[in-house]
Design a protein around this motif. Structure first.
Motif: not given
Length: 125
Positions: A80-107
């Motif tokens: 789990r600890d290794r996965a958390n590090e890798h997922v946090a560094a995975d650019p796909r996660m940043h791309d996926l989560l960005k629209p969900l955390t947009d303040p104008s349409a917060l999900i």
């Protein structure tokens, strides 16, 4: 050998659940690529038990929000600890989560999510 899980619960605007689900389906695959054995998310259906604090109350959910409860299964805390590090560094996660955390349409608002890592207390199947 007992598994290790990360558990979480969060409110999501009910009107945006389908959009959230589309993202989560992709997020689950990324977690599995990085070591998760399984990834689950469920939406609240029966949230009130008299005499207890409900998830909506605990999270301060509004009437127009649904409660999502999820967990990610790993073979160990180390994985789990290794996965958390890798997922946090995975650019796909940043791309996926960005629209969900947009303040104008917060999900997704991480400040309203309860999260924790759990080791087995009892196992029964």
């Amino acid at each position: 050998m007992a598994n290790y899980i990360d558990g979480f619960v969060l409110p999501i605007p009910t009107s945006r659940l389908s959009r959230y689900k589309r993202v989560v389906d992709k997020v689950a695959e990324i977690w599995k690529e990085h070591g998760a054995l399984a990834y689950f998310e469920y939406v609240g259906d029966d949230m009130i038990l008299e005499g207890t604090l409900s998830f909506p109350e605990a999270l301060g959910a509004n009437k127009d929000e649904s409660i999502v409860f999820g967990w990610v299964v790993f073979d160990s805390r180390e994985t789990r600890d290794r996965a958390n590090e890798h997922v946090a560094a995975d650019p796909r996660m940043h791309d996926l989560l960005k629209p969900l955390t947009d303040p104008s349409a917060l999900i997704f608002d991480g400040r309203r999510m309860a999260y924790g890592g759990f080791k087995a207390l009892t196992l029964s199947q």
